[in-house]
Design a protein around this motif. Structure first.
Motif, short mmCIF file in Angstrom:
data_model
loop_
_atom_site.label_atom_id
_atom_site.label_comp_id
_atom_site.label_asym_id
_atom_site.label_seq_id
_atom_site.Cartn_x
_atom_site.Cartn_y
_atom_site.Cartn_z
N VAL A 32 0.85 -1.20 0.00
CA VAL A 32 0.00 0.00 0.00
C VAL A 32 0.89 1.24 0.00
CG1 VAL A 32 -1.65 1.36 1.35
CG2 VAL A 32 -2.02 -1.10 1.05
N SER A 33 1.92 1.23 0.81
CA SER A 33 2.86 2.35 0.85
C SER A 33 3.51 2.56 -0.53
CB SER A 33 3.92 2.08 1.91
OG SER A 33 4.86 3.12 1.93
N PHE A 34 3.88 1.47 -1.18
CA PHE A 34 4.46 1.52 -2.52
C PHE A 34 3.46 2.10 -3.53
CE2 PHE A 34 5.37 -0.71 -6.59
CZ PHE A 34 6.62 -0.16 -6.85
N ALA A 35 2.22 1.67 -3.47
CA ALA A 35 1.18 2.15 -4.39
C ALA A 35 0.90 3.63 -4.18
CB ALA A 35 -0.10 1.34 -4.23
N MET A 36 1.03 4.09 -2.94
CA MET A 36 0.79 5.51 -2.63
C MET A 36 1.75 6.43 -3.39
SD MET A 36 -1.67 6.32 -0.51
CE MET A 36 -1.08 7.85 0.23
N LYS A 37 2.93 5.94 -3.72
CA LYS A 37 3.89 6.76 -4.48
C LYS A 37 3.33 7.11 -5.85
CE LYS A 37 7.92 4.89 -2.18
NZ LYS A 37 9.12 4.09 -2.27
N TYR A 38 2.50 6.25 -6.39
CA TYR A 38 1.92 6.48 -7.72
C TYR A 38 0.54 7.13 -7.62
CZ TYR A 38 5.52 3.16 -9.11
OH TYR A 38 6.71 2.52 -9.31
N GLU A 46 -5.10 1.17 -1.41
CA GLU A 46 -5.57 -0.05 -0.74
C GLU A 46 -6.37 -0.92 -1.72
OE1 GLU A 46 -7.68 1.31 2.71
OE2 GLU A 46 -5.84 1.91 3.74
N ASP A 47 -7.23 -0.30 -2.51
CA ASP A 47 -8.02 -1.05 -3.50
C ASP A 47 -7.12 -1.75 -4.51
OD1 ASP A 47 -10.38 -0.24 -2.31
OD2 ASP A 47 -10.83 1.31 -3.81
N VAL A 48 -6.11 -1.05 -4.98
CA VAL A 48 -5.19 -1.63 -5.96
C VAL A 48 -4.47 -2.83 -5.35
CG1 VAL A 48 -3.00 -1.21 -7.17
CG2 VAL A 48 -4.90 0.40 -7.42
N VAL A 49 -3.96 -2.68 -4.14
CA VAL A 49 -3.23 -3.78 -3.49
C VAL A 49 -4.17 -4.96 -3.23
CG1 VAL A 49 -1.93 -4.46 -1.42
CG2 VAL A 49 -1.45 -2.27 -2.55
N MET A 76 3.32 -6.11 -9.97
CA MET A 76 1.87 -6.13 -10.18
C MET A 76 1.22 -4.86 -9.64
SD MET A 76 0.63 -10.04 -9.42
CE MET A 76 -1.09 -9.71 -9.78
N VAL A 77 1.66 -4.42 -8.45
CA VAL A 77 1.10 -3.20 -7.85
C VAL A 77 1.41 -2.00 -8.75
CG1 VAL A 77 1.28 -1.59 -5.90
CG2 VAL A 77 1.08 -4.05 -5.49
N ARG A 78 2.64 -1.94 -9.23
CA ARG A 78 3.02 -0.84 -10.12
C ARG A 78 2.16 -0.86 -11.38
NH1 ARG A 78 6.46 0.44 -14.10
NH2 ARG A 78 8.00 -1.11 -14.24
N PHE A 79 2.02 -2.02 -11.99
CA PHE A 79 1.22 -2.16 -13.21
C PHE A 79 -0.24 -1.78 -12.97
CE2 PHE A 79 -1.52 -4.76 -15.94
CZ PHE A 79 -1.12 -4.31 -17.18
N LYS A 80 -0.81 -2.29 -11.88
CA LYS A 80 -2.21 -1.97 -11.57
C LYS A 80 -2.39 -0.48 -11.24
CE LYS A 80 -4.69 -6.10 -10.56
NZ LYS A 80 -5.70 -6.13 -11.60
N SER A 81 -1.40 0.11 -10.60
CA SER A 81 -1.46 1.55 -10.30
C SER A 81 -1.46 2.35 -11.60
CB SER A 81 -0.27 1.97 -9.44
OG SER A 81 -0.33 1.35 -8.18
N PHE A 82 -0.57 2.01 -12.53
CA PHE A 82 -0.53 2.71 -13.81
C PHE A 82 -1.83 2.49 -14.59
CE2 PHE A 82 4.37 2.55 -13.92
CZ PHE A 82 4.44 3.73 -13.20
N ASN A 83 -2.34 1.28 -14.54
CA ASN A 83 -3.62 0.99 -15.21
C ASN A 83 -4.73 1.86 -14.64
OD1 ASN A 83 -3.51 -0.72 -17.33
ND2 ASN A 83 -4.21 -2.53 -16.22
N TYR A 84 -4.76 1.95 -13.32
CA TYR A 84 -5.77 2.78 -12.66
C TYR A 84 -5.64 4.23 -13.11
CZ TYR A 84 -8.27 5.52 -9.24
OH TYR A 84 -9.12 6.42 -8.67
#
Length: 183
Positions: A32-38, A46-49, A76-84
């Motif tokens: 979640v912390s990693f996804a927050m950067k994006y 949280e939803d992405v993770v 996967m988190v990075r990819f899903k974050s970019f997709n979002y």
């Protein structure tokens, strides 16, 4: 075993829910912390993770072919974050386009209605003869057809149209030329 955890990958592949739960507890906060950067939004991160963990669970049988599961999770988190972000940008652009288009359409409709109201009001102020001739002229009748219908000479029709145009031009200015190109 996965490096840095007590998780046995085979237990996870085998569908052991306790193993998956332990895996989730170990990685969820850092991902979640990693996804927050994006994403810069806690709830979205949280939803992405959570989506990533759902995908991991659904495809757990294939995890044996992954050499570095933690790196795979981050990817996967990075990819899903970019997709979002891509999907959100498309949604925002579409919303902006349709909102602007709607506003332009509403404004055009208002202008059209208000112009029609002004013109109809101005037509009512014309002398009866001019009004009868001009209203038929804007409906597309020729001078001869108007003359025949009203039982007057073609020259009278032309004169009444001139009178109507002069009065309307005084009242409406250039608005008249935009809407009534009557010859």
């Amino acid at each position: 075993m996965i490096e840095g955890t007590s998780l046995n990958i085979n237990s996870l592949i085998g569908g052991d829910e306790k193993a998956f739960q332990a895996f989730f507890v170990d990685y969820y906060p850092v991902l979640v912390s990693f996804a927050m950067k994006y994403l810069e939004n806690q709830e979205t991160a949280e939803d992405v993770v959570q989506d990533v963990f759902v995908k991991i669970w659904e495809t757990r049988e294939k995890l044996g072919g992954i050499d570095n599961l933690p790196a795979y999770l981050y990817q996967m988190v990075r990819f899903k974050s970019f997709n979002y972000l891509r999907t959100e940008k498309i949604r925002q652009d579409a919303t902006k386009f349709f909102t602007e288009e709607l506003e332009v359409t509403e404004i055009n409709e208002y202008i059209r209605n208000e112009t029609f109201r002004i013109i109809m009001h101005a037509l009512e102020d014309l002398p009866l003869g001019s009004r009868n001739v001009f209203s038929r002229a804007i409906q597309g009748y020729s001078a001869k057809e108007i003359a025949d219908e009203l039982g007057i000479a073609v020259e009278t029709v032309k004169k009444q149209k001139q009178v109507a145009r002069r009065i309307l031009k005084e009242k409406l200015g250039n608005l008249l030329s935009l809407f009534f190109l009557v010859g």
